[in-house]
Design an enzyme around this catalytic site. Structure first.
Site, PDB file in Angstrom:
ATOM      1  N   ARG A 227       0.839  -1.190   0.000  1.00 43.07           N
ATOM      2  CA  ARG A 227       0.000   0.000   0.000  1.00 43.07           C
ATOM      3  C   ARG A 227       0.880   1.249   0.000  1.00 43.07           C
ATOM      4  O   ARG A 227       1.955   1.272   0.613  1.00 43.07           O
ATOM      5  CB  ARG A 227      -0.923   0.017   1.230  1.00 43.07           C
ATOM      6  CG  ARG A 227      -2.093  -0.947   1.138  1.00 43.07           C
ATOM      7  CD  ARG A 227      -3.108  -0.504   0.092  1.00 43.07           C
ATOM      8  NE  ARG A 227      -4.305  -1.337   0.065  1.00 43.07           N
ATOM      9  CZ  ARG A 227      -4.478  -2.381  -0.722  1.00 43.07           C
ATOM     10  NH1 ARG A 227      -3.490  -2.744  -1.545  1.00 43.07           N
ATOM     11  NH2 ARG A 227      -5.608  -3.056  -0.701  1.00 43.07           N
ATOM     12  N   HIS A 275      -0.558   0.411  -9.983  1.00 40.45           N
ATOM     13  CA  HIS A 275      -1.289  -0.504  -9.097  1.00 40.45           C
ATOM     14  C   HIS A 275      -1.788  -1.734  -9.863  1.00 40.45           C
ATOM     15  O   HIS A 275      -2.973  -2.069  -9.847  1.00 40.45           O
ATOM     16  CB  HIS A 275      -2.463   0.215  -8.424  1.00 40.45           C
ATOM     17  CG  HIS A 275      -2.872  -0.423  -7.125  1.00 40.45           C
ATOM     18  ND1 HIS A 275      -3.369   0.288  -6.067  1.00 40.45           N
ATOM     19  CD2 HIS A 275      -2.864  -1.726  -6.715  1.00 40.45           C
ATOM     20  CE1 HIS A 275      -3.651  -0.528  -5.063  1.00 40.45           C
ATOM     21  NE2 HIS A 275      -3.352  -1.757  -5.440  1.00 40.45           N
TER      22      HIS A 275
END
Length: 312
Positions: A227, A275
């Site tokens: 993250r 991502h």
């Protein structure tokens, strides 16, 4: 059996049809605002509060490996999901294989010094460089969950020294395990490559900061697959500029999409992907969900349940 489905970007009709095939006895419907009809299971990603609030569900499935978004919403709206309702995440469903591909390819990229050769190419400079040696190229994995174990397994094939760090000690063959904050410094001291696969919890936010980066060997590399909130980006940029960190491969960021003005875009020692290190593979996810529902209906013990207190 009734199943409700909500995902803001997935092909909802595909999922409904696939779930019908996998669980023929189930009635599957796309949830829309105002739908308060009963349901047994909910499949969700970034669900509105009203979708889950007040329902007597048997289980909720988050359609991804991370559950930080739904847990943070639960903190703000505890009425959203009863404490007795189990929450499941997609532990693997093809994500482990994707993480393996990503991690191995980048570790080898650094090990063979392709980053240095790219910089030489940019200035039309021809110069063979000394090779790195495996015994000096220790790889450390922050986070020892399902995905961390998969990445470690794939790197063992290449005979790199491996170590992992997590909340509790692990017993992975061929991997040196470190546990707890008291062993973090010792873990970092030999990590030529640091791979972040930590869960997103209050304890891990901002963990990759100046203090942590200073404990790495000079010229270390960072691969962030977890993250964006784990990394203090200004501290990373400072470490890159000083040479303390030689390179970073980043798939996740504090703000996504990464703003065009971010200095990370143009830094010569940073590589960015949007991502995509591991995405949900629908067919494998449907297979996992259908098998898990079948086990739950039989009262069997199942894997993948989230510990809400720990955050993963």
């Amino acid at each position: 059996m009734d199943i409700i489905f909500y995902h803001p970007t997935f092909d909802t009709q595909w999922w409904i049809e696939a779930l019908h095939k996998a669980i023929p006895q189930a009635r599957v419907r796309a949830w829309k605002s105002g739908d308060n009809e009963s349901a047994d299971y909910a499949l969700v990603w970034h669900p509105p509060v009203e979708m889950l609030a007040g329902r007597d569900l048997k289980a909720v499935f988050a359609l991804g490996a991370g559950v930080d978004s739904i847990l943070s919403k639960l903190q703000a709206h505890p009425e959203m999901l009863k404490p007795s309702v189990p929450l499941f995440r997609l532990e693997d469903t093809g994500m482990g294989e994707q993480m393996q591909e990503y991690a191995v390819s980048q570790v080898l990229h650094w090990f063979r010094r392709f980053d240095d050769y790219r910089i030489q190419q940019n200035s039309s400079h021809w110069q063979p460089l000394p090779e790195y040696h495996r015994e000096d190229f220790t790889i450390g994995i922050l986070g020892a969950g399902v995905l961390g174990s998969k990445v470690a397994q794939s790197l063992q094939t290449w005979r790199f020294p491996l170590r992992c760090w997590s909340r509790t000690r692990k017993s992975w063959p061929g991997v040196q395990s470190f546990a707890g904050r008291e062993e973090l410094s010792a873990f970092l001291s030999q990590c030529r490559v640091l791979i972040n696969l930590l869960p997103n919890t209050p304890e891990t936010v901002g963990i990759i900061n100046q203090q942590l980066l200073e404990k790495l060997p000079d010229g270390a590399y960072l691969l962030n697959l977890a993250r964006g909130v784990h990394v203090v980006e200004d501290d990373l940029l400072a470490a890159l500029d000083s040479g303390k960190v030689k390179g970073a491969m980043l798939d996740v960021f504090n703000r996504e999409p990464l703003p065009p003005e971010s200095p990370l875009w143009q830094h010569p020692r940073v590589t960015i992907t949007p991502h995509v290190a591991a995405i949900t593979r629908p067919a494998e996810a449907v297979d996992y969900i259908s098998r898990t529902i079948a086990q739950l209906e039989k009262g069997e013990r199942v894997c993948g349940q989230v510990d809400r207190a720990r955050g993963y």
